[in-house]
Design an enzyme around this catalytic site. Structure first.
Site, PDB file in Angstrom:
ATOM      1  N   GLU A  33       3.553  55.005  44.278  1.00  0.00           N
ATOM      2  CA  GLU A  33       4.219  56.151  44.921  1.00  0.00           C
ATOM      3  C   GLU A  33       5.031  55.643  46.097  1.00  0.00           C
ATOM      4  OE1 GLU A  33       4.906  59.510  44.559  1.00  0.00           O
ATOM      5  OE2 GLU A  33       5.968  59.064  46.426  1.00  0.00           O
ATOM      6  N   SER A  35       6.413  57.146  48.650  1.00  0.00           N
ATOM      7  CA  SER A  35       6.264  57.689  50.014  1.00  0.00           C
ATOM      8  C   SER A  35       4.824  58.131  50.252  1.00  0.00           C
ATOM      9  CB  SER A  35       7.201  58.888  50.190  1.00  0.00           C
ATOM     10  OG  SER A  35       6.803  59.643  51.307  1.00  0.00           O
ATOM     11  N   ASN A  36       4.276  57.720  51.401  1.00  0.00           N
ATOM     12  CA  ASN A  36       2.902  58.167  51.700  1.00  0.00           C
ATOM     13  C   ASN A  36       2.885  59.632  52.138  1.00  0.00           C
ATOM     14  OD1 ASN A  36       3.863  58.048  54.278  1.00  0.00           O
ATOM     15  ND2 ASN A  36       2.529  56.372  54.951  1.00  0.00           N
ATOM     16  N   MET A  38       4.131  61.784  50.032  1.00  0.00           N
ATOM     17  CA  MET A  38       4.344  62.450  48.744  1.00  0.00           C
ATOM     18  C   MET A  38       3.149  62.317  47.801  1.00  0.00           C
ATOM     19  SD  MET A  38       7.213  64.118  48.573  1.00  0.00           S
ATOM     20  CE  MET A  38       7.715  64.220  46.850  1.00  0.00           C
ATOM     21  N   TYR A  39       1.985  61.881  48.310  1.00  0.00           N
ATOM     22  CA  TYR A  39       0.822  61.834  47.431  1.00  0.00           C
ATOM     23  C   TYR A  39       0.608  63.227  46.853  1.00  0.00           C
ATOM     24  CZ  TYR A  39      -0.301  57.554  50.047  1.00  0.00           C
ATOM     25  OH  TYR A  39      -0.259  56.326  50.649  1.00  0.00           O
ATOM     26  N   GLY A  41       2.753  64.488  44.785  1.00  0.00           N
ATOM     27  CA  GLY A  41       4.052  64.811  44.193  1.00  0.00           C
ATOM     28  C   GLY A  41       4.821  65.906  44.909  1.00  0.00           C
ATOM     29  N   THR A  42       5.914  66.294  44.268  1.00  0.00           N
ATOM     30  CA  THR A  42       6.874  67.249  44.819  1.00  0.00           C
ATOM     31  C   THR A  42       6.248  68.621  45.041  1.00  0.00           C
ATOM     32  OG1 THR A  42       8.657  66.073  43.697  1.00  0.00           O
ATOM     33  CG2 THR A  42       9.100  68.348  44.306  1.00  0.00           C
ATOM     34  N   CYS A  43       5.533  69.113  44.042  1.00  0.00           N
ATOM     35  CA  CYS A  43       5.010  70.486  44.060  1.00  0.00           C
ATOM     36  C   CYS A  43       4.204  70.779  45.314  1.00  0.00           C
ATOM     37  CB  CYS A  43       4.167  70.725  42.801  1.00  0.00           C
ATOM     38  SG  CYS A  43       3.316  72.286  42.841  1.00  0.00           S
ATOM     39  N   HIS A 431      -9.061  99.690  37.538  1.00  0.00           N
ATOM     40  CA  HIS A 431      -8.108 100.616  38.143  1.00  0.00           C
ATOM     41  C   HIS A 431      -8.351 100.719  39.645  1.00  0.00           C
ATOM     42  CE1 HIS A 431      -5.804 104.328  38.692  1.00  0.00           C
ATOM     43  NE2 HIS A 431      -6.858 104.831  39.307  1.00  0.00           N
TER      44      HIS A 431
HETATM   45  C1  LIG Z   1      11.940  74.367  46.393  1.00  0.00           C
HETATM   46  C2  LIG Z   1      11.288  74.240  45.040  1.00  0.00           C
HETATM   47  C3  LIG Z   1      10.384  75.179  44.628  1.00  0.00           C
HETATM   48  C4  LIG Z   1       9.776  75.049  43.392  1.00  0.00           C
HETATM   49  N1  LIG Z   1       8.875  76.003  43.030  1.00  0.00           N
HETATM   50  C5  LIG Z   1       8.226  75.864  41.858  1.00  0.00           C
HETATM   51  C6  LIG Z   1       7.234  76.811  41.497  1.00  0.00           C
HETATM   52  O1  LIG Z   1       6.960  77.775  42.205  1.00  0.00           O
HETATM   53  N2  LIG Z   1       6.559  76.608  40.345  1.00  0.00           N
HETATM   54  C7  LIG Z   1       6.819  75.523  39.540  1.00  0.00           C
HETATM   55  O2  LIG Z   1       6.153  75.370  38.524  1.00  0.00           O
HETATM   56  N3  LIG Z   1       7.780  74.632  39.852  1.00  0.00           N
HETATM   57  C8  LIG Z   1       8.479  74.767  41.002  1.00  0.00           C
HETATM   58  N4  LIG Z   1       9.416  73.836  41.334  1.00  0.00           N
HETATM   59  C9  LIG Z   1       9.656  72.690  40.429  1.00  0.00           C
HETATM   60  C10 LIG Z   1       8.532  71.651  40.556  1.00  0.00           C
HETATM   61  O3  LIG Z   1       8.337  71.324  41.900  1.00  0.00           O
HETATM   62  C11 LIG Z   1       8.845  70.393  39.761  1.00  0.00           C
HETATM   63  O4  LIG Z   1       9.208  70.750  38.444  1.00  0.00           O
HETATM   64  C12 LIG Z   1       7.633  69.463  39.692  1.00  0.00           C
HETATM   65  O5  LIG Z   1       7.127  69.190  40.969  1.00  0.00           O
HETATM   66  C13 LIG Z   1       8.012  68.154  38.996  1.00  0.00           C
HETATM   67  O6  LIG Z   1       6.896  67.310  38.948  1.00  0.00           O
HETATM   68  P1  LIG Z   1       6.953  65.894  38.279  1.00  0.00           P
HETATM   69  O7  LIG Z   1       5.619  65.674  37.657  1.00  0.00           O
HETATM   70  O8  LIG Z   1       8.141  65.731  37.437  1.00  0.00           O
HETATM   71  O9  LIG Z   1       7.108  64.846  39.454  1.00  0.00           O
HETATM   72  P2  LIG Z   1       7.118  64.992  41.019  1.00  0.00           P
HETATM   73  O10 LIG Z   1       6.009  65.846  41.482  1.00  0.00           O
HETATM   74  O11 LIG Z   1       8.489  65.306  41.425  1.00  0.00           O
HETATM   75  O12 LIG Z   1       6.728  63.528  41.472  1.00  0.00           O
HETATM   76  C14 LIG Z   1       7.599  62.460  41.456  1.00  0.00           C
HETATM   77  C15 LIG Z   1       7.080  61.435  42.453  1.00  0.00           C
HETATM   78  O13 LIG Z   1       7.663  60.172  42.184  1.00  0.00           O
HETATM   79  C16 LIG Z   1       7.918  59.515  43.418  1.00  0.00           C
HETATM   80  N5  LIG Z   1       8.939  58.506  43.137  1.00  0.00           N
HETATM   81  C17 LIG Z   1      10.234  58.731  42.807  1.00  0.00           C
HETATM   82  N6  LIG Z   1      10.859  57.562  42.555  1.00  0.00           N
HETATM   83  C18 LIG Z   1       9.931  56.598  42.697  1.00  0.00           C
HETATM   84  C19 LIG Z   1       9.956  55.181  42.549  1.00  0.00           C
HETATM   85  N7  LIG Z   1      11.063  54.532  42.187  1.00  0.00           N
HETATM   86  N8  LIG Z   1       8.828  54.483  42.783  1.00  0.00           N
HETATM   87  C20 LIG Z   1       7.705  55.124  43.154  1.00  0.00           C
HETATM   88  N9  LIG Z   1       7.613  56.464  43.297  1.00  0.00           N
HETATM   89  C21 LIG Z   1       8.713  57.181  43.067  1.00  0.00           C
HETATM   90  C22 LIG Z   1       8.347  60.650  44.330  1.00  0.00           C
HETATM   91  O14 LIG Z   1       8.188  60.302  45.695  1.00  0.00           O
HETATM   92  C23 LIG Z   1       7.412  61.788  43.889  1.00  0.00           C
HETATM   93  O15 LIG Z   1       6.227  61.835  44.629  1.00  0.00           O
HETATM   94  C24 LIG Z   1      10.071  73.950  42.547  1.00  0.00           C
HETATM   95  C25 LIG Z   1      11.005  72.984  42.963  1.00  0.00           C
HETATM   96  C26 LIG Z   1      11.610  73.123  44.193  1.00  0.00           C
HETATM   97  C27 LIG Z   1      12.596  72.083  44.630  1.00  0.00           C
END
Ligand SMILES: Cc1cc2nc3c(=O)[nH]c(=O)nc-3n(C[C@H](O)[C@H](O)[C@H](O)COP(=O)(O)OP(=O)(O)OC[C@H]3O[C@@H](n4cnc5c(N)ncnc54)[C@H](O)[C@@H]3O)c2cc1C
Length: 443
Positions: A33, A35-36, A38-39, A41-43, A431
């Site tokens: 990963e 970024s520390n 981002m453990y 992930g994005t969600c 209800h």
């Molecule tokens: C504002 C916003 C709101 C959202 N709301 C929702 C919601 O309500 N419900 C929903 O289901 N979805 C929502 N989504 C979408 C959802 O967040 C994503 O679809 C989901 O998080 C994608 O997950 P993933 O498993 O693809 O990877 P991610 O969770 O994106 O993880 C990818 C990871 O890889 C790491 N990484 C990237 N490149 C490298 C590299 N070269 N080497 C090492 N690490 C790397 C990143 O730092 C990251 O931690 C939302 C998105 C946004 C932007």
């Protein structure tokens, strides 16, 4: 070069679930990963959970700055939990570093201090997510007032004049939320039609309700430039052949997200990309390179956390169950837009059924007819459902109203199980609840 059985690049939803699953089977896993912060992930860190916390706090009338503070406490707690969920497993190593392919099965990981470690993965799973698309509008990328969704959720004070570029679902969620916090919000989109995928009655109602919250829409506009001033930027756009401008002290770029393949070193491999730049996969999520898979947003298609989780199920099936569950089995993908009130959908809309020439029976119920909506003092919205007159199965539903993000999962289940709509119609519900609306919707 260290050899590992399972190498997962990116701590995303599907990847981390797979890592845990493999660890419980006693398999060796290395998760990289970058970024520390981002453990997990994005969600959990910068998307679904923080944005929904801010949406809920806006509805609760909490001050924006306090809401951001509380949101940060939540994400930091979840990040820590996610880290330990994997790092505490005896067969899992979580590596802080940026991974880059150097060949089909070899990856170089560069850590924060610049050290490079090389790994050869017997199996490699790419789970690096997606990144915001910033349109090539002159002045936009350079503007110091431009935010992506991550930065928008980390503002130290509430943006006063917020211009959102993009009337997609993320743009609308932020528009609704910031309007509720008290920002003056304008949404600009180049399309003239508002949320064109939705039925016209639904999209008109959504627009009207957002306008009632104070959101201003400029549709069918082409933004020509962004020019920074001392306290904000001037956004220039062309509308109906006329040049116009609007002032923004913050601009949110909400024009979609693209697969995060940049800097992954895929040019050093045979891994193929599709036309949109996402990693190409087959029905088992396998890339064209043997034993390299792609999970989540990186492989294109619907961008949702639950899709990434379902990707894990497909890979688990291939590794341990003969590949019985594949992408082809995933037919229904419900979704919710957390505007106020929420919009949730699964299956066909009326518009799509008409376009595809599908025979349907339509059921409609105004939310104002639901007792719980009266109790909750929010009667805005409309529930719609389409059923197949021959089989009585549900073809799709659009639920626009409070709690619809919960209700849609019940419809999804009924559709997946091929249940007749009459079962939802004749069910005993507690209800007063929003789900009892199905008694009346399907009447
Ligand atoms: C504002 C916003 C709101 C959202 N709301 C929702 C919601 O309500 N419900 C929903 O289901 N979805 C929502 N989504 C979408 C959802 O967040 C994503 O679809 C989901 O998080 C994608 O997950 P993933 O498993 O693809 O990877 P991610 O969770 O994106 O993880 C990818 C990871 O890889 C790491 N990484 C990237 N490149 C490298 C590299 N070269 N080497 C090492 N690490 C790397 C990143 O730092 C990251 O931690 C939302 C998105 C946004 C932007």
């Amino acid at each position: 070069m260290e050899k590992v059985k399972n190498l997962i690049i990116g701590f995303g939803k599907g990847g981390k679930t797979l890592a845990k699953f493999l660890a419980q089977k006693g398999e060796e896993v290395v998760v990289v990963e970058k970024s520390n912060q981002m453990y997990g992930g994005t969600c959990i860190n910068i998307a679904c959970l923080p944005s929904k916390r801010l949406v809920i706090e806006a509805a609760n009338g909490v001050d924006f700055v306090d809401a951001v503070k509380g949101k940060n406490e939540m994400t930091s707690l979840l990040r820590n939990k996610n880290y330990h969920m994997l790092a505490d497993e005896p067969t899992v190593t979580v590596l802080d570093g940026n991974a880059k392919f150097i060949s089909n099965h070899q990856v170089a990981v560069t850590t924060a201090d610049g050290t490079v470690e090389e790994y050869e993965g017997e199996r490699i799973f790419i789970n690096t997510g997606a990144l915001p698309i910033i349109l090539p509008i002159p002045g936009l990328a350079e503007s110091k007032f431009m935010l992506d969704s991550t930065a928008a959720m980390d503002q130290q004070e509430l943006p006063q004049d917020l211009v959102i570029i993009g009337a997609g679902y993320i743009g609308l969620e932020f528009a609704s939320m910031f309007a509720k916090y008290g920002s003056k919000v304008t949404v600009i989109d180049h399309k003239t039609a508002f949320i064109p995928r939705e039925d016209d009655d639904v999209s008109a109602m959504v627009k009207e309700n957002l306008e009632d919250l104070g959101v201003n829409f400029i549709l069918g506009a082409d933004i020509s430039s962004v020019t920074d001033g001392p306290d904000g930027a001037t956004v220039s756009y062309e509308l109906n052949g006329k040049e116009q401008t609007i002032f923004a002290n913050r601009i949110l770029a909400a024009t979609g997200r693209k697969a995060n393949t940049a800097d992954l070193g895929l040019e050093n491999t045979d891994i193929a990309l599709d036309q949109r730049g996402a990693v190409k996969v087959d029905d088992h999520l396998q890339t064209n390179v043997d034993k390299v898979w792609a999970i989540g947003d990186i492989k294109g298609g619907p961008q949702f956390t639950y899709i990434s989780l379902d990707d894990f199920r497909i890979i688990k099936s291939q590794l341990f169950d003969g590949g019985r569950y594949t992408l082809a089995d995933r037919q229904l993908v419900p979704y919710s837009v957390f505007i106020d009130p929420a919009l949730a959908e699964v299956g066909l809309t009326e518009k799509e059924a008409q376009k595809q020439g599908i025979d349907y029976q339509l059921f409609k119920l105004p939310v104002a007819a639901i007792p719980k909506a009266r109790v909750a003092k929010d009667t805005r919205g409309l529930f719609k459902a389409l059923v197949d007159p021959a089989t009585k199965e549900i073809l799709g539903a659009t639920l626009y109203g409070i709690e619809s993000f919960e209700l849609i999962n019940m419809i999804n289940l009924a559709m997946k199980a091929h249940l007749p709509y009459t079962l939802l119609r004749d069910q005993i519900y507690t209800h007063p609840t929003m789900s009892e609306a199905f008694n009346d919707l399907f009447k």
